[in-house]
Design a protein around this motif. Structure first.
Motif, PDB file in Angstrom:
ATOM      1  N   ASP A 274      15.352  -6.399   2.820  1.00  0.00           N
ATOM      2  CA  ASP A 274      16.732  -6.850   2.670  1.00  0.00           C
ATOM      3  C   ASP A 274      17.410  -6.884   4.047  1.00  0.00           C
ATOM      4  OD1 ASP A 274      19.214  -7.540   1.857  1.00  0.00           O
ATOM      5  OD2 ASP A 274      19.649  -5.694   0.757  1.00  0.00           O
ATOM      6  N   GLU A 275      17.909  -8.072   4.432  1.00  0.00           N
ATOM      7  CA  GLU A 275      18.505  -8.212   5.764  1.00  0.00           C
ATOM      8  C   GLU A 275      19.740  -7.336   5.921  1.00  0.00           C
ATOM      9  OE1 GLU A 275      20.597 -11.599   8.619  1.00  0.00           O
ATOM     10  OE2 GLU A 275      19.932 -12.104   6.589  1.00  0.00           O
ATOM     11  N   LYS A 276      20.600  -7.300   4.903  1.00  0.00           N
ATOM     12  CA  LYS A 276      21.821  -6.512   5.001  1.00  0.00           C
ATOM     13  C   LYS A 276      21.513  -5.030   5.126  1.00  0.00           C
ATOM     14  CE  LYS A 276      26.180  -5.600   2.636  1.00  0.00           C
ATOM     15  NZ  LYS A 276      27.015  -5.879   1.428  1.00  0.00           N
ATOM     16  N   LEU A 277      20.584  -4.538   4.304  1.00  0.00           N
ATOM     17  CA  LEU A 277      20.217  -3.121   4.352  1.00  0.00           C
ATOM     18  C   LEU A 277      19.575  -2.776   5.691  1.00  0.00           C
ATOM     19  CD1 LEU A 277      19.966  -0.399   2.884  1.00  0.00           C
ATOM     20  CD2 LEU A 277      17.756  -1.201   1.970  1.00  0.00           C
ATOM     21  N   SER A 278      18.689  -3.651   6.153  1.00  0.00           N
ATOM     22  CA  SER A 278      18.020  -3.400   7.424  1.00  0.00           C
ATOM     23  C   SER A 278      19.016  -3.391   8.585  1.00  0.00           C
ATOM     24  CB  SER A 278      16.949  -4.469   7.663  1.00  0.00           C
ATOM     25  OG  SER A 278      16.363  -4.314   8.934  1.00  0.00           O
ATOM     26  N   THR A 279      19.994  -4.292   8.538  1.00  0.00           N
ATOM     27  CA  THR A 279      21.002  -4.343   9.595  1.00  0.00           C
ATOM     28  C   THR A 279      21.854  -3.078   9.614  1.00  0.00           C
ATOM     29  OG1 THR A 279      21.081  -6.749   9.430  1.00  0.00           O
ATOM     30  CG2 THR A 279      22.934  -5.662  10.504  1.00  0.00           C
ATOM     31  N   GLU A 280      22.229  -2.584   8.404  1.00  0.00           N
ATOM     32  CA  GLU A 280      23.025  -1.360   8.325  1.00  0.00           C
ATOM     33  C   GLU A 280      22.267  -0.162   8.882  1.00  0.00           C
ATOM     34  OE1 GLU A 280      24.189  -0.873   4.319  1.00  0.00           O
ATOM     35  OE2 GLU A 280      25.658  -2.518   4.327  1.00  0.00           O
ATOM     36  N   CYS A 768      29.483 -14.514  14.878  1.00  0.00           N
ATOM     37  CA  CYS A 768      29.357 -15.960  15.082  1.00  0.00           C
ATOM     38  C   CYS A 768      27.908 -16.393  15.281  1.00  0.00           C
ATOM     39  CB  CYS A 768      30.195 -16.402  16.275  1.00  0.00           C
ATOM     40  SG  CYS A 768      31.961 -16.249  16.027  1.00  0.00           S
ATOM     41  N   PHE A 769      27.210 -15.711  16.164  1.00  0.00           N
ATOM     42  CA  PHE A 769      25.822 -16.057  16.467  1.00  0.00           C
ATOM     43  C   PHE A 769      24.937 -14.839  16.224  1.00  0.00           C
ATOM     44  CE2 PHE A 769      28.324 -18.858  19.250  1.00  0.00           C
ATOM     45  CZ  PHE A 769      27.844 -20.095  18.844  1.00  0.00           C
ATOM     46  N   ARG A 770      23.734 -15.100  15.782  1.00  0.00           N
ATOM     47  CA  ARG A 770      22.799 -14.006  15.553  1.00  0.00           C
ATOM     48  C   ARG A 770      22.309 -13.455  16.884  1.00  0.00           C
ATOM     49  NH1 ARG A 770      21.540 -13.891  10.250  1.00  0.00           N
ATOM     50  NH2 ARG A 770      21.851 -15.818   9.080  1.00  0.00           N
ATOM     51  N   LYS A 771      21.909 -12.199  16.862  1.00  0.00           N
ATOM     52  CA  LYS A 771      21.328 -11.585  18.045  1.00  0.00           C
ATOM     53  C   LYS A 771      19.992 -12.260  18.338  1.00  0.00           C
ATOM     54  CE  LYS A 771      23.363  -7.014  17.292  1.00  0.00           C
ATOM     55  NZ  LYS A 771      23.074  -5.581  17.038  1.00  0.00           N
ATOM     56  N   ILE A 774      15.722 -13.724  24.896  1.00  0.00           N
ATOM     57  CA  ILE A 774      14.632 -14.580  25.380  1.00  0.00           C
ATOM     58  C   ILE A 774      13.284 -14.121  24.829  1.00  0.00           C
ATOM     59  CG2 ILE A 774      13.444 -15.344  27.481  1.00  0.00           C
ATOM     60  CD1 ILE A 774      16.040 -15.256  28.944  1.00  0.00           C
ATOM     61  N   THR A 775      13.146 -12.818  24.603  1.00  0.00           N
ATOM     62  CA  THR A 775      11.882 -12.288  24.094  1.00  0.00           C
ATOM     63  C   THR A 775      11.758 -12.401  22.581  1.00  0.00           C
ATOM     64  OG1 THR A 775      12.909 -10.088  24.044  1.00  0.00           O
ATOM     65  CG2 THR A 775      11.617 -10.681  25.999  1.00  0.00           C
ATOM     66  N   SER A 776      12.793 -12.866  21.904  1.00  0.00           N
ATOM     67  CA  SER A 776      12.716 -13.004  20.454  1.00  0.00           C
ATOM     68  C   SER A 776      11.842 -14.183  20.076  1.00  0.00           C
ATOM     69  CB  SER A 776      14.114 -13.179  19.858  1.00  0.00           C
ATOM     70  OG  SER A 776      14.944 -12.085  20.192  1.00  0.00           O
ATOM     71  N   ASP A 777      11.401 -14.176  18.811  1.00  0.00           N
ATOM     72  CA  ASP A 777      10.554 -15.247  18.289  1.00  0.00           C
ATOM     73  C   ASP A 777      11.357 -16.046  17.274  1.00  0.00           C
ATOM     74  OD1 ASP A 777       8.613 -16.925  17.410  1.00  0.00           O
ATOM     75  OD2 ASP A 777       7.230 -15.378  16.713  1.00  0.00           O
ATOM     76  N   ILE A 778      11.388 -17.350  17.462  1.00  0.00           N
ATOM     77  CA  ILE A 778      12.166 -18.207  16.564  1.00  0.00           C
ATOM     78  C   ILE A 778      11.658 -18.104  15.132  1.00  0.00           C
ATOM     79  CG2 ILE A 778      12.774 -20.616  16.060  1.00  0.00           C
ATOM     80  CD1 ILE A 778      12.742 -21.159  19.033  1.00  0.00           C
ATOM     81  N   HIS A 779      10.354 -17.908  14.947  1.00  0.00           N
ATOM     82  CA  HIS A 779       9.769 -17.869  13.606  1.00  0.00           C
ATOM     83  C   HIS A 779       9.820 -16.482  12.977  1.00  0.00           C
ATOM     84  CE1 HIS A 779       8.213 -21.970  14.004  1.00  0.00           C
ATOM     85  NE2 HIS A 779       7.881 -21.646  15.248  1.00  0.00           N
ATOM     86  N   ALA A 780      10.315 -15.489  13.696  1.00  0.00           N
ATOM     87  CA  ALA A 780      10.389 -14.134  13.145  1.00  0.00           C
ATOM     88  C   ALA A 780      11.547 -14.044  12.143  1.00  0.00           C
ATOM     89  CB  ALA A 780      10.588 -13.122  14.273  1.00  0.00           C
ATOM     90  N   PHE A 782      14.947 -12.474  10.211  1.00  0.00           N
ATOM     91  CA  PHE A 782      16.232 -12.052  10.764  1.00  0.00           C
ATOM     92  C   PHE A 782      16.236 -10.577  11.157  1.00  0.00           C
ATOM     93  CE2 PHE A 782      18.180 -15.559   7.986  1.00  0.00           C
ATOM     94  CZ  PHE A 782      18.069 -16.484   9.008  1.00  0.00           C
ATOM     95  N   VAL A 783      15.540  -9.753  10.371  1.00  0.00           N
ATOM     96  CA  VAL A 783      15.554  -8.315  10.643  1.00  0.00           C
ATOM     97  C   VAL A 783      14.882  -7.991  11.962  1.00  0.00           C
ATOM     98  CG1 VAL A 783      15.659  -7.707   8.215  1.00  0.00           C
ATOM     99  CG2 VAL A 783      13.431  -8.016   9.291  1.00  0.00           C
ATOM    100  N   GLU A 784      14.063  -8.915  12.499  1.00  0.00           N
ATOM    101  CA  GLU A 784      13.406  -8.725  13.785  1.00  0.00           C
ATOM    102  C   GLU A 784      14.045  -9.591  14.867  1.00  0.00           C
ATOM    103  OE1 GLU A 784       9.260  -9.393  13.340  1.00  0.00           O
ATOM    104  OE2 GLU A 784       9.019  -7.934  11.719  1.00  0.00           O
ATOM    105  N   ASN A 785      15.316  -9.943  14.672  1.00  0.00           N
ATOM    106  CA  ASN A 785      16.086 -10.761  15.609  1.00  0.00           C
ATOM    107  C   ASN A 785      15.496 -12.150  15.784  1.00  0.00           C
ATOM    108  OD1 ASN A 785      17.935  -8.704  16.069  1.00  0.00           O
ATOM    109  ND2 ASN A 785      16.755  -7.863  17.773  1.00  0.00           N
ATOM    110  N   GLY A 786      14.856 -12.672  14.740  1.00  0.00           N
ATOM    111  CA  GLY A 786      14.337 -14.030  14.759  1.00  0.00           C
ATOM    112  C   GLY A 786      15.270 -14.985  14.048  1.00  0.00           C
TER     113      GLY A 786
END
Length: 889
Positions: A274-280, A768-771, A774-780, A782-786
């Protein structure tokens, strides 16, 4: 009486003579000998009535007040007060909020939801108390000033402590901030007559002693404490002990239950789906980690804060001059600091590609510093004083820069909503004074409020708001351009993983040059990209540190090659006279920059401009000015140490496996990023200083007309008529209400949108924008900053999308306003051209025309000329001659 030292302003003979100088903008004190007194006396003289004689600036006008020169007691008390103002807040911060004192128990005790809400209530009460103190003039009475300030201090301190579990840095920074507040109170209330030099020298000495005491105490405690087997040095053992001691924090940080560091925060287990739970959970873990790291690092922060106070005081102590020189000096530093802080904001936007939290800290620091500089300069430099020094060469340009609509637009962007709030509170204050019978005037504003309102009324708000729109659009372009740059480099990083190392070097070099040639892309993003790609590839071939060295030199080669490419762009653009006019090749500031850059070798000003200036505009300007390419590249070489090497190292560290000691490597990354950012801001400061110094020294030579700029001057004269017409139709007093509504609405929307975008960098969780780094992966996920494979997911719904829509509306309104004003200016120009011009005017505008014009010509009112100004006059005249016959008719 001992004579004053030349060039050092009014003086007194003791290091802390409390009666040496009268405070205020227009007063100064000189030592004189009274015929009726035994000892020396000091007399206050208004600056408007004094005349300087000789280099020492001796005063010859009549003195209007005598003050005895008391030595001894007041001097010692003032010195002691200054030392305590420096030492007590720093000692309180270290003793109450650090590991050396009671930091851990304090932070644990306040980590409750109920206390956090109580802290919000205290903050609201403190704000209301501040407004009430201002409205009822509590701070103006000597008997109520200290109790009023004590209540305000207690409320803010209590709010900061109660909310310290959610804002760990707030209570530390507020406590350290008591030092400049106490020094200001000492300066205003107890030492108003001490010379600026002596006062700030005492502050510098006190701050240095405080810093020395903190360094000795911290080093001694770190190596002798039994906190761990190795003391309290930063190590894996110290980190483990901090985590163990802060276990109650992890139990209270998350509203969903207790957290375990090794299970939920260490990264060894996969986060919840869960993205919300993981973010919290991630946010609570990061907050708890920030708390115990702050507790350990507070002594170092206090040391650095005292060092900054000492450095600032030393700088100010060297600027003690006569009043005219003082105003000019303040304006110089205002321009220099503004340029440096703008560069700092620019750097902060792109530091988010490495560390979002560090970027937010830098952005908040530079924004607050800019606000402080604007407020301080406005308070120190009144319009009347500015007019008195405007006869000097450098002062004229400084006045134009300080009073320009661009600076005013920056001020609006810095304080924006505070201006109407201050005006409303000032009216309430005057109403209360009238009720108490102490107003002294029937004006709805107080004296200071009327000065502010009067100054704002003189502004051309149409021009100011237009420029505020342009700055907002530039800010949005930098923010969005940064996000797009990060995504592009992230994609390239993944693509180049499977390419051979030799081919990677070639491709990175080509990509780097290509990105350098794009105006919105800064060099810092390119250097970090080079460090990431080369550093990661080098770990499997030549090794990590050789890869860092190779990446650094590869970044330098790309930078130099890009400089040549940008120079060529500027060289061909410079053939257009309008481009030359746009950058002001015939203006004194641009000529000063040209003179500095034409110096051979590695001169300070030349290096500062080439290194500290933005990459694309600086090199393009060199091309427009036709500078020597080898000398330009030579002056650019120091960028290797200031920016390329540190940021390449940061990029390489992002690819290094740091699981064994992640916090130490993270600290090293942040330190390298901070060093690069501060170095860039410092070089911008030096560049601005060298430019102002060159203007001051060679103003007359720089202002002389030049043959190579004759076409630019002619173009300026031809466009003068249209510019005059445009200025007339954009006057705020005569502007139609609907036109005011259009530009006003556009500016307000831009300010709100810019505030939301800036808050995206400061808030713990962006809106406004997700975290995305440069080292992030576009295909990852959301919980892994993708971005889960879709680049449009970089925008968070609904706030991000709504903000972009409002930005588009603001841009549309700005375009409508610009087109409308251009048509209105053209219409005004046609009206002016319908009037029969004098023969002298015709002769003056047609000196280069082989066909003389008659005294009066008929102008066709329905045609829009393809040109403006004097050229439009010739256009209409020729149309009239062509349609009505030969000139004889």
């Amino acid at each position: 009486v001992a004579p004053r030292r030349p060039g050092r302003g009014s003086g007194c003979d003791g290091p802390m003579n409390i009666l040496g100088r009268q405070s205020g903008k227009l007063n100064s004190v000189v030592p004189v000998v009274s015929e009726d007194a035994v000892g020396p006396m000091t007399k206050v003289v208004p600056a408007s009535s004094r005349e300087d004689e000789g280099p020492g600036g001796a005063q010859t006008q009549a003195r209007d007040k005598e003050l005895p020169d008391e030595n001894g007691g007041p001097r010692i008390l003032a010195s002691l007060a200054i030392f305590l103002a420096c030492a007590v807040p720093h000692g309180l911060a270290v003793g109450a909020f650090s590991l050396m004192g009671h930091g851990m128990p304090l932070y644990i005790e306040v980590a409750h939801v109920e206390l956090n809400l109580l802290g919000d209530l205290c903050a609201i009460v403190a704000l209301l108390w501040l407004c009430a103190s201002f409205i009822f003039d509590f701070h103006r009475k000597a008997c109520s000033r200290i109790p009023c300030a004590g209540v305000l201090f207690g409320l803010i301190m209590l709010a900061a402590i109660l909310k310290s579990s959610h804002y760990p840095w707030a209570v530390v920074l507020f406590t350290l901030g008591l030092t400049p507040a106490a020094l200001l109170e000492i300066r205003v209330s107890f030492c108003p007559q001490v010379t600026r030099t002596l006062f700030y020298r005492a502050v510098c000495l006190s701050a240095m002693l405080t810093m020395l005491a903190l360094v000795i105490s911290w080093v001694y405690w770190t190596f002798t404490t039994d906190y761990t087997s190795t003391g309290a040095q930063w190590s894996a053992e110290t980190q483990a002990q901090l985590i163990e001691d802060s276990r109650p924090l992890y139990d209270r940080m998350w509203s969903g239950g207790a957290l375990d560091y090794y299970r939920d925060c260490s990264g060894t287990q996969a986060p919840p789906a869960d993205e919300k739970l993981s973010t919290e959970i991630a946010g609570a873990c990061a907050l708890a980690k920030t708390v115990w790291f702050v507790i350990w690092v507070v002594p170092f922060v206090a040391i650095m804060f005292s060092f900054l106070i000492a450095a600032f005081s030393y700088l100010i102590s060297r600027l003690d001059m006569d009043e005219d020189c003082k105003v000019v000096t303040i304006l110089k530093w205002f321009i220099c600091l503004t340029a440096s802080l703008i560069m700092g904001v620019y750097i902060s936007l792109y530091a988010a590609g490495v560390n979002v939290y560090l970027a937010s800290a830098f952005l908040a620091f530079f924004a607050c510093a800019m606000l402080t500089v604007v407020v301080y300069t406005y308070k120190e430099v009144s319009p009347d004083v500015l007019k008195q020094v405007s006869h000097q060469g450098i002062a004229k340009h400084l006045r134009n820069a300080y009073s320009s609509d661009w600076i005013r637009a920056i001020g609006i962007g810095s304080v924006n909503v505070m201006i109407p709030i201050i005006i409303v509170i000032d009216r309430l204050r005057q109403y209360v004074r009238r009720c108490r019978g102490i107003a002294g005037t029937e004006d709805v504003h107080t004296e200071h409020g009327r000065m502010l309102v009067g100054e704002l009324a003189k502004w051309n708000w149409c021009s100011v708001l237009t420029k505020a729109n342009i700055l907002g659009e530039l800010f949005f372009t930098l923010v969005l351009g940064g996000k797009l740059t990060f995504m592009l480099f992230s994609w390239l990083n993944v693509v180049l993983e499977k390419v051979q190392f030799g081919l990677v070097i070639v491709l990175v070099f080509i990509v780097g040059i290509s990105m350098f040639l794009l105006p919105p892309v800064p060099g810092s993003a390119v250097y970090i990209f080079v460090g990431i790609v080369i550093g990661k590839q080098a770990q499997n071939s030549i090794g990590f540190w050789p890869g860092v060295v190779l990446g650094s030199f590869l970044g330098l080669a790309g930078k130099l090659a890009a400089c040549v490419g940008q120079y060529c762009i500027g060289y061909f653009l410079g053939k257009n006279v309008q481009v030359q006019k746009t950058i002001g090749v015939d203006k004194v500031p641009t000529r000063a920059i040209e003179q500095i850059l034409k110096q051979r070798g590695l001169r300070d000003g030349k290096v500062a401009i080439l290194v500290g200036g933005p990459d694309w505009p600086t090199s393009v300007t060199c091309g427009i000015l036709r500078l020597n390419i080898p000398q330009m590249l030579l002056g650019t070489l120091p960028v290797f140490l200031c920016s390329i090497a540190p940021q390449t190292l940061v990029g390489a560290l992002l690819t290094l496996d740091t699981s064994s000691n992640a916090d130490l490597w993270s600290t090293l990354q942040s330190a390298a990023t901070g060093i690069a950012a501060l170095a860039q801001a410092a070089t911008s400061l030096i560049a601005a200083y060298e430019i102002t110094k060159t203007i001051e020294r060679d103003h007359q030579a720089l202002a002389e007309p030049r043959e190579e700029h004759k076409q630019v001057e002619e173009l300026t004269q031809k466009q003068a008529a249209y510019k005059k017409a445009y200025d007339e139709v954009t006057k705020w007093e005569t502007l139609h209400p609907w036109r005011k509504a259009v530009i006003g609405s556009s500016a307000v929307i831009q300010l709100v949108v810019g505030f939301v975008f800036a808050a995206d960098f400061v808030l713990f969780e962006p809106i406004c924008f997700r975290k995305f780094q440069i080292t992030s992966d576009i295909h990852a996920p959301f919980v892994e900053n993708g971005l889960e494979g879709n680049v449009l997911n970089i925008v968070k719904l609904p706030v991000g999308a709504v903000n972009i829509i409002f930005f588009a509306i603001a841009v549309l309104l700005h375009v409508i306003h610009s087109k409308d004003m251009a048509r209105a200016a053209a219409a005004r120009l046609r009206e002016q051209l319908r009037e029969p011009p004098a023969a002298e005017s015709i002769a003056a505008t047609e000196t280069d025309d082989p066909h003389p014009l008659p005294r009066a010509v008929a102008i066709h009112p329905r045609r829009t000329p393809p040109c403006r100004g004097a050229a439009a006059l010739r256009y209409y005249a020729r149309r009239s001659l062509t349609s009505r016959g030969p000139p004889g008719d």
